[in-house]
Design an enzyme around this catalytic site. Structure first.
Site: not given
Length: 270
Positions: A45-51, A122, A148
């Site tokens: 669910g996290a894609n950048t930074g700290i996550g 999708s 997309y």
């Protein structure tokens, strides 16, 4: 009685009937009651930074075993943004990030077999095309919808090639279309940016668009259903297996995309 099979005509209120109709059209709830006691599940669910960094660190040392990996994180039709690594945002988040994380976790998934990988794609993948000459949208005029659709097609192709590579390991991988849900994913589409959309189309969307809880049923089903033990390389729409787009079944395109994805994220090509 299974409430999804109750005829709308016998319901007490029109609202109740609409809810059941909507749920039935949306595919219903996961029928399996299997539990995951004692198993480790990772959902992205996290894609950048700290996550992102936390996910990579956990991939190196977290639990000794990983039984289920659900690649869920996504962005949809955002402006022409790039990730910190310079990838077109939709390709980077929807496909490349999951490609890298999955590969980092493969040894643990194999050690935990039987284990499962679930990739959220999708229905939009049917309109996608993998442009190997400009995968990262550096040459063409940016088209947010086409980008997309390409990213969601890449997920189905990744699933197909990964399934081939995992044969005999006890690890399965499948892709799915969760349906259209009332989440923040569509915040860049402008669907609710006008009074016309909100007031005229609102009731229609309420009937046809899933709640997040209902949209999660397909992922849950693929994660726990006993009857899917050993099923791999497939595409599901709701709780049913369906044939994906023809390009999504092209083994040569799948192998080429794997090699290019590995090059982009710095993995050794094998």
């Amino acid at each position: 009685m299974n409430r999804y099979l109750v005829p709308v005509s016998v319901l007490g209120t029109a609202v109740g009937g609409a809810v059941l109709l909507r749920d039935y059209v949306a595919g219903g709830a996961c029928p399996s009651k299997a539990t995951l006691q004692g198993k480790t599940v990772i959902i992205t669910g996290a894609n950048t930074g700290i996550g992102r960094e936390t996910a990579l660190e956990l991939a190196r040392r977290e639990e000794e075993k990983v039984h289920v990996l659900i690649n869920n994180a996504a962005v949809m039709r955002c402006p022409h943004w790039t990730t910190e690594d310079g990838f077109e945002m939709q390709l980077g988040v929807n496909h490349l990030g999951h490609f890298l994380l999955t590969n980092l976790l493969l040894d643990k998934l194999k050690a935990s077999a039987p284990s499962r990988i679930i990739n959220l794609s999708s229905l939009a993948h049917v309109a996608g095309h993998i442009d190997f000459d400009d995968l990262n949208w550096e040459k063409r005029k940016y088209n947010t919808k086409a980008a997309y659709c390409q990213s969601k097609l890449a997920i189905v192709l990744f699933t197909r090639e990964l399934s081939r590579r995992l044969q005999g390991t006890g690890v399965t991988v499948n892709a799915l279309h969760p349906g259209v849900a009332r989440t923040e994913l569509g915040r860049h589409t402008g669907m609710h940016s006008s009074a016309f959309s909100s007031f005229t189309l609102g009731p229609i969307f309420w009937l046809l668009v899933k709640s997040p809880q209902l949209a999660a049923q397909t992922s849950t089903y693929l994660a726990v259903a006993e009857d899917l033990e050993g099923v791999s390389g497939k595409y599901f729409d709701g709780l049913r297996e369906k044939a994906p787009a023809p390009e999504a079944e092209d083994d040569e395109v799948a192998r080429r995309l794997w090699a290019e994805s590995a090059r982009l994220v710095g993995l050794k090509v094998s």
